[in-house]
Motif scaffolding. Structure first.
Motif, PDB file in Angstrom:
ATOM      1  N   PRO A  27     -10.603   3.758   8.007  1.00 42.89           N
ATOM      2  CA  PRO A  27      -9.743   2.696   7.742  1.00 42.89           C
ATOM      3  C   PRO A  27      -9.858   1.467   8.730  1.00 42.89           C
ATOM      4  N   ALA A  28      -9.820   0.283   8.265  1.00 39.52           N
ATOM      5  CA  ALA A  28      -9.778  -0.927   9.474  1.00 39.52           C
ATOM      6  C   ALA A  28      -8.567  -0.946  10.441  1.00 39.52           C
ATOM      7  N   ASN A  29      -8.648  -1.139  11.483  1.00 37.71           N
ATOM      8  CA  ASN A  29      -7.909  -1.191  12.654  1.00 37.71           C
ATOM      9  C   ASN A  29      -7.854  -2.371  13.242  1.00 37.71           C
ATOM     10  N   ILE A  30      -7.039  -3.376  12.869  1.00 38.44           N
ATOM     11  CA  ILE A  30      -7.097  -4.718  13.327  1.00 38.44           C
ATOM     12  C   ILE A  30      -6.394  -5.152  14.626  1.00 38.44           C
ATOM     13  N   ASN A  31      -6.961  -5.241  15.508  1.00 35.96           N
ATOM     14  CA  ASN A  31      -6.401  -5.493  16.820  1.00 35.96           C
ATOM     15  C   ASN A  31      -6.708  -6.801  17.131  1.00 35.96           C
ATOM     16  N   ASP A  72      -1.395  -3.136  10.823  1.00 34.00           N
ATOM     17  CA  ASP A  72      -2.698  -3.522  10.792  1.00 34.00           C
ATOM     18  C   ASP A  72      -3.510  -2.416  10.156  1.00 34.00           C
ATOM     19  N   SER A  73      -3.206  -1.604   9.448  1.00 34.05           N
ATOM     20  CA  SER A  73      -4.047  -0.606   9.018  1.00 34.05           C
ATOM     21  C   SER A  73      -4.201  -1.148   7.304  1.00 34.05           C
ATOM     22  N   LEU A  74      -5.542  -1.431   7.357  1.00 34.06           N
ATOM     23  CA  LEU A  74      -5.786  -1.667   5.563  1.00 34.06           C
ATOM     24  C   LEU A  74      -6.937  -0.810   5.200  1.00 34.06           C
ATOM     25  N   ASP A  75      -7.204  -0.957   4.019  1.00 30.31           N
ATOM     26  CA  ASP A  75      -8.153  -0.400   3.209  1.00 30.31           C
ATOM     27  C   ASP A  75      -8.166   1.141   3.516  1.00 30.31           C
ATOM     28  N   LEU A  76      -6.811   1.852   3.294  1.00 28.99           N
ATOM     29  CA  LEU A  76      -6.451   3.404   3.549  1.00 28.99           C
ATOM     30  C   LEU A  76      -7.344   3.880   2.326  1.00 28.99           C
ATOM     31  N   PRO A  77      -7.748   5.429   2.473  1.00 31.22           N
ATOM     32  CA  PRO A  77      -8.330   5.988   1.505  1.00 31.22           C
ATOM     33  C   PRO A  77      -7.140   6.207   0.362  1.00 31.22           C
ATOM     34  N   GLU A  78      -7.776   5.935  -0.943  1.00 23.08           N
ATOM     35  CA  GLU A  78      -6.768   5.856  -2.141  1.00 23.08           C
ATOM     36  C   GLU A  78      -6.049   7.341  -2.267  1.00 23.08           C
ATOM     37  N   ALA A  92       1.784  18.465   5.582  1.00 22.95           N
ATOM     38  CA  ALA A  92       2.023  18.044   6.712  1.00 22.95           C
ATOM     39  C   ALA A  92       2.521  19.249   7.714  1.00 22.95           C
ATOM     40  N   PRO A  93       2.444  18.684   9.154  1.00 23.63           N
ATOM     41  CA  PRO A  93       2.197  17.401   9.681  1.00 23.63           C
ATOM     42  C   PRO A  93       0.663  17.199   9.671  1.00 23.63           C
ATOM     43  N   ALA A  94       0.205  15.931   9.712  1.00 23.26           N
ATOM     44  CA  ALA A  94      -0.992  15.667   9.741  1.00 23.26           C
ATOM     45  C   ALA A  94      -1.292  14.119   9.983  1.00 23.26           C
ATOM     46  N   PHE A  95      -2.375  13.732  10.578  1.00 18.79           N
ATOM     47  CA  PHE A  95      -2.390  12.520  11.025  1.00 18.79           C
ATOM     48  C   PHE A  95      -4.100  12.127  10.911  1.00 18.79           C
ATOM     49  N   LEU A  96      -4.499  10.920  10.989  1.00 18.61           N
ATOM     50  CA  LEU A  96      -5.654  10.289  10.546  1.00 18.61           C
ATOM     51  C   LEU A  96      -6.305  10.470  12.027  1.00 18.61           C
ATOM     52  N   ALA A  97      -7.445  11.276  12.326  1.00 19.61           N
ATOM     53  CA  ALA A  97      -7.960  11.303  13.770  1.00 19.61           C
ATOM     54  C   ALA A  97      -8.318  10.057  14.559  1.00 19.61           C
ATOM     55  N   SER A  98      -8.604   9.056  13.716  1.00 17.37           N
ATOM     56  CA  SER A  98      -9.194   7.890  14.181  1.00 17.37           C
ATOM     57  C   SER A  98      -8.126   6.978  14.475  1.00 17.37           C
ATOM     58  N   MET A 105       0.685  -1.278  -0.068  1.00 22.12           N
ATOM     59  CA  MET A 105       0.064   0.164  -0.075  1.00 22.12           C
ATOM     60  C   MET A 105       0.986   1.223   0.098  1.00 22.12           C
ATOM     61  N   LEU A 106       2.036   1.223   1.096  1.00 20.83           N
ATOM     62  CA  LEU A 106       2.591   2.416   0.985  1.00 20.83           C
ATOM     63  C   LEU A 106       3.596   2.506  -0.475  1.00 20.83           C
ATOM     64  N   SER A 107       3.837   1.512  -0.885  1.00 16.49           N
ATOM     65  CA  SER A 107       4.578   1.581  -2.084  1.00 16.49           C
ATOM     66  C   SER A 107       4.121   2.196  -3.518  1.00 16.49           C
ATOM     67  N   GLY A 108       2.744   2.156  -3.226  1.00 17.90           N
ATOM     68  CA  GLY A 108       2.028   3.046  -4.361  1.00 17.90           C
ATOM     69  C   GLY A 108       2.198   4.690  -4.035  1.00 17.90           C
ATOM     70  N   TRP A 109       2.484   5.140  -2.830  1.00 15.55           N
ATOM     71  CA  TRP A 109       2.488   6.499  -2.671  1.00 15.55           C
ATOM     72  C   TRP A 109       4.041   7.045  -2.510  1.00 15.55           C
ATOM     73  N   CYS A 110       4.713   6.091  -2.105  1.00 16.21           N
ATOM     74  CA  CYS A 110       6.114   6.464  -1.488  1.00 16.21           C
ATOM     75  C   CYS A 110       7.258   6.247  -2.452  1.00 16.21           C
TER      76      CYS A 110
END
Length: 176
Positions: free
Chosen positions: A158-162, A92-98, A107-113, A36-41
């Motif tokens: 996004p999912a948060n798989i715990n 464990d972060s899947l299905d992040l926004p495209e 930046a700096p910013a983060f997802l509130a959830s 997933m990160l490879s698509g943006w970085c």
């Protein structure tokens, strides 16, 4: 230039086994996060593990510092390698926004959830060092306050798989 970092140093205590190696749609959660990160970085690293499908770094200054130790290691690497920004997510972060990088810009910013999902300037390395060397909380919340990071809210969280149940719920929701 953006360096991607998958934070994978947790103990997976709620999951019951090594969460990074749990499978979703035929691949490990760790492999999904790296892809997933490879698509943006321009480059992706994994922090907090010795073995991964990408180059690895140990947490900084030592293991057991929580997500901030992973971010600190990645920010050191970003600064030393000439990256302007660091995009982080948990294993464990899947299905992040495209359009995640755009949502988190500037930046700096983060997802509130899920504050572990963030876009951080590499210049924030000094602030992270100060927090990790100081007494008191070593939390991401403290970092976001110190550097004035924006909390970004997205429509579909996004999912948060715990837990194993979280993974099963995601598989049901995404038809996987």
């Amino acid at each position: 230039m953006i360096l991607g970092a998958v934070l994978a140093g947790g103990q997976s205590s709620r999951f019951g086994s090594d969460k990074a190696l749990a499978e979703f749609r035929g691949h490990t959660l760790l492999a999904h996060a790296v892809d997933m990160l490879s698509g943006w970085c321009e480059h992706v690293i994994v922090v907090g593990r010795e073995t991964a499908p990408a180059p690895t770094l140990p947490d900084w200054p030592r293991p057991g510092m929580g997500p901030l130790g992973g971010i600190a290691a990645a920010l050191h690497h970003a600064r030393d390698e000439g990256y302007e920004f660091l995009l982080t997510c948990g294993v464990d972060s899947l299905d992040l926004p495209e359009n995640l990088p755009e949502l988190l810009s500037p930046a700096p910013a983060f997802l509130a959830s899920q504050p572990i999902i963030g876009l951080w300037p590499s210049s924030a390395v000094g602030a992270v060092e100060d927090i990790l060397h100081a007494e008191g909380s070593h939390s991401l919340k403290r970092l976001t306050a110190v550097i004035g990071a924006r909390a970004v809210t997205v429509g579909a969280e996004p999912a948060n798989i715990n837990t194993q149940a979280d993974l099963a719920a995601l598989e049901r929701r995404l038809g996987g």
